[in-house]
Each structure stands twice: as C-alpha cells, then as structure tokens.
Design an enzyme around this catalytic site. Structure first.
Site, PDB file in Angstrom:
ATOM      1  N   ASN A 153     -21.501 -35.426  43.909  1.00  0.00           N
ATOM      2  CA  ASN A 153     -20.744 -34.441  42.855  1.00  0.00           C
ATOM      3  C   ASN A 153     -19.537 -35.009  42.635  1.00  0.00           C
ATOM      4  OD1 ASN A 153     -19.638 -32.581  41.276  1.00  0.00           O
ATOM      5  ND2 ASN A 153     -19.569 -31.101  42.989  1.00  0.00           N
ATOM      6  N   TRP A 154     -19.442 -35.905  41.690  1.00  0.00           N
ATOM      7  CA  TRP A 154     -17.772 -36.403  40.989  1.00  0.00           C
ATOM      8  C   TRP A 154     -17.142 -35.569  40.638  1.00  0.00           C
ATOM      9  CZ3 TRP A 154     -19.910 -41.350  37.993  1.00  0.00           C
ATOM     10  CH2 TRP A 154     -20.708 -42.181  38.768  1.00  0.00           C
ATOM     11  N   LYS A 155     -17.318 -34.083  40.337  1.00  0.00           N
ATOM     12  CA  LYS A 155     -16.675 -33.145  39.923  1.00  0.00           C
ATOM     13  C   LYS A 155     -15.635 -33.667  38.628  1.00  0.00           C
ATOM     14  CE  LYS A 155     -16.105 -31.413  44.419  1.00  0.00           C
ATOM     15  NZ  LYS A 155     -15.447 -30.266  45.420  1.00  0.00           N
ATOM     16  N   HIS A 212     -22.268 -23.788  41.973  1.00  0.00           N
ATOM     17  CA  HIS A 212     -21.372 -24.449  42.788  1.00  0.00           C
ATOM     18  C   HIS A 212     -20.519 -23.369  43.005  1.00  0.00           C
ATOM     19  CE1 HIS A 212     -18.284 -27.021  44.205  1.00  0.00           C
ATOM     20  NE2 HIS A 212     -19.272 -27.913  44.542  1.00  0.00           N
ATOM     21  N   GLU A 242     -17.329 -23.776  42.876  1.00  0.00           N
ATOM     22  CA  GLU A 242     -16.191 -23.746  42.077  1.00  0.00           C
ATOM     23  C   GLU A 242     -16.394 -23.056  40.844  1.00  0.00           C
ATOM     24  OE1 GLU A 242     -15.695 -27.818  42.240  1.00  0.00           O
ATOM     25  OE2 GLU A 242     -15.058 -27.624  44.348  1.00  0.00           O
ATOM     26  N   GLU A 258     -23.564 -24.577  50.942  1.00  0.00           N
ATOM     27  CA  GLU A 258     -22.257 -25.500  50.875  1.00  0.00           C
ATOM     28  C   GLU A 258     -21.151 -24.176  51.514  1.00  0.00           C
ATOM     29  OE1 GLU A 258     -21.628 -28.967  48.435  1.00  0.00           O
ATOM     30  OE2 GLU A 258     -21.581 -27.234  47.046  1.00  0.00           O
ATOM     31  N   GLY A 270     -14.117 -29.736  50.443  1.00  0.00           N
ATOM     32  CA  GLY A 270     -12.551 -30.404  49.725  1.00  0.00           C
ATOM     33  C   GLY A 270     -11.676 -30.140  50.857  1.00  0.00           C
ATOM     34  N   SER A 313     -17.208 -31.295  52.978  1.00  0.00           N
ATOM     35  CA  SER A 313     -16.605 -32.552  53.784  1.00  0.00           C
ATOM     36  C   SER A 313     -17.380 -33.342  54.437  1.00  0.00           C
ATOM     37  CB  SER A 313     -15.611 -31.875  54.593  1.00  0.00           C
ATOM     38  OG  SER A 313     -14.450 -31.302  54.014  1.00  0.00           O
ATOM     39  N   GLY A 347     -18.949 -34.546  47.927  1.00  0.00           N
ATOM     40  CA  GLY A 347     -18.002 -34.438  46.652  1.00  0.00           C
ATOM     41  C   GLY A 347     -16.897 -35.679  46.869  1.00  0.00           C
ATOM     42  N   GLY A 348     -16.045 -35.569  47.354  1.00  0.00           N
ATOM     43  CA  GLY A 348     -14.854 -36.565  47.603  1.00  0.00           C
ATOM     44  C   GLY A 348     -15.476 -37.762  48.048  1.00  0.00           C
TER      45      GLY A 348
HETATM   46  C1  PEP Z   1     -18.815 -30.140  46.794  1.00  0.00           C
HETATM   47  O1  PEP Z   1     -18.051 -30.326  45.760  1.00  0.00           O
HETATM   48  O2  PEP Z   1     -19.946 -29.727  46.603  1.00  0.00           O
HETATM   49  C2  PEP Z   1     -18.442 -30.827  47.944  1.00  0.00           C
HETATM   50  C3  PEP Z   1     -19.195 -30.845  49.214  1.00  0.00           C
HETATM   51  O3  PEP Z   1     -17.336 -31.403  48.052  1.00  0.00           O
HETATM   52  P1  PEP Z   1     -16.461 -32.241  49.373  1.00  0.00           P
HETATM   53  O4  PEP Z   1     -17.493 -33.110  49.906  1.00  0.00           O
HETATM   54  O5  PEP Z   1     -15.354 -33.181  48.990  1.00  0.00           O
HETATM   55  O6  PEP Z   1     -16.213 -31.381  50.429  1.00  0.00           O
END
Ligand code: PEP
Length: 270
Positions: free
Chosen positions: A27-29, A113, A115, A185, A191, A231, A252-253
C-alpha cells in the site's frame, strides 16, 4: 498473476487450509511521483522475476495507476487501487468507480482501510456498498478491519472485529467471498513501528476466520486469505507469516523500497 476467479481457474490461492498461498500487497498510500512510482514498480517486478510461490500486488495512488499498469503488465505483480466509490458512473465529483479501475488494468482494490474509516469517517454500511460494487466490476477486494489501541486496551478487539465483519460483509455469500481477501490491521500498529506480536496476530486471525465462517460459510472461510497489516518489515515478517492463520501481509511503509518489500515477499516463501 492475481486475477478475479471468474477470469481463471483457481483464483489467488488453492482452496484448503494447508494450501493457502501467501499474498503480499504493498500500500503506497499518498506517496511517490510518476517517476518514482514507475521505478518502484520496476524494482518489484525485477526482484520478483518468475517467482510464483507467493502472490504479490502493488497499490499506487490513483494518478500513477495507468503508468504502473504498463510496468506490471505480463508480470507476476498484480495491480491494485487504494479506494473506489460504490457507483459505476455519475455525478460524484472527484471519485473513481470500480469499472474505471478495471479499465486501466487494476485487478484489486482496498476497501475499508483504517485511514478511510478514521479520516474520512467511512461506515461499515458504506464499506459494504463498496465491496459489492467492486465485486460486481470483477475486482478482487481486500477488506481491511482492525481495532484501535483504546479498543484493545478495553478488551473490545473481538467486539470491534465482529461489528466490522458483520457490517462490511452484509449479503456476501460464500461464492462472493472467494473473490475477497481480508486484512487484519490493528490501527495501533499501522505506521507506528509497533507490530502485533505473532500470537496477537494469530489470535485475531483465528477469530476472524471463525466469524467469517459463521457469516459466509465454513468452507469459504477456510480458503480465505487473511493478511496481517501493521508495521510489517523484513525482519519481523517471517515470524508473523509462519502463524497458521496469517496468509500474507499488507505492507505500508516498507512497500516504498523494493529491497524491503521484496524481503517481506521472500519471508512469505516456505
Ligand atoms: C497499511 O497502510 O495498511 C500499513 C499496514 O502500513 P504500515 O506497514 O506502514 O504499518
């Protein structure tokens, strides 16, 4: 390559517990530029090569989907979008429909998601509408669920997951579930650099699989891919992915650097 099961025999994973294939999605957000998105996708494509023991997808921001579609075309990397609106077309300024995503080469889309739930106040009923609209367009859906830190501290994790599942999966039959992936999640892990422990993840995934079985049918629930997100990094991925009900990762990151993302992909290869 990850496709909607109507388009191929099988779908993203075989249909029994022992044979669920790991699925890692990035997930590049709201990150990257047109150039860096193309470079990131190229890095993933090159690094993955002909590897098919794990399913892999990248999910860039809307403006770069078409460009990344050209990079991943004909490779083992699937293309996903991060959101959609639950209508095919019409006066919905600024929104993007599931058929539009299919038109530019997407195979899947995230729905629900955290967010979107938190920042944009999306409800389970609205999320359920998106799930149905995306499935109708023959996109695979990655439905995200998860509790906040306050909810976990108050021992409400299962209650929250139950509510999210019941609302988001309304009128989802076992046949429709075959075109879905779930992502557990925990919001407190997204994050933050604080991942759920493998045991916390396993407990939540087992609860989710059991509840989905009650809602949509036991057999479909046993075949369901349930990703963990929050994470995930190359150095914690293997411990999470070896849990019996953890079938992949939503990243994500760490999906923004090909070497980190590919490190997680490698951890998914048994
Ligand atoms: C996400 O955005 O779904 C996510 C899990 O982010 P991260 O890996 O940065 O925690």
């Amino acid at each position: 390559m990850l496709r909607h099961p109507d388009e191929m025999s099988g779908g993203i994973g075989p249909r029994n517990l022992s044979m669920r294939k790991k699925f890692i999605a990035g997930n590049w957000k709201m990150n990257t530029s047109s150039i860096s998105a193309e470079m990131l996708a190229s890095g993933v494509v090159k690094g993955l090569g002909s590897e098919t023991r794990v399913d892999v997808a990248v999910c860039p921001p809307f403006p770069f989907l078409a460009r990344v579609a050209q990079v991943v075309k004909g490779t083992h990397v699937a293309l996903g979008a991060q959101n959609c609106y639950p209508k095919d077309e019409g006066a919905f300024t600024g929104e993007v429909s599931p058929p539009m995503l299919v038109d530019i080469g997407c195979q899947l889309v995230f729905v629900g998601h955290s967010e979107r739930r938190q920042i944009f106040k999306e409800t389970d009923a609205f999320i359920n509408n998106k799930v149905h609209a995306a499935l109708k367009a023959k996109l695979k859906v990655i439905l995200c669920i998860g509790e906040t830190l306050d909810e976990r501290k108050a021992n409400l994790t299962e209650t929250v997951l139950d509510t999210q599942l019941t609302g988001s999966l309304a009128n989802i039959t076992s046949a429709l579930l075959k075109n879905m992936v779930l992502a557990y999640e925990p919001v407190w892990a997204i994050g933050t650099g604080v991942n759920a422990t493998p045991l916390q993840a396993q407990d939540a995934h087992a609860f989710v699989r059991n509840r989905v079985g009650q809602l949509c049918g036991e057999s479909a629930a046993q075949s369901l891919i349930i990703q963990y997100g929050g994470s995930v990094k190359p150095d914690n991925a293997a411990d999470l992915l070896c849990q019996p009900d953890v079938d992949g990762a939503l990243v994500g990151g760490a999906s923004l650097r090909p070497e980190d993302f590919l490190g997680i992909v490698r951890a998914g290869i048994r």
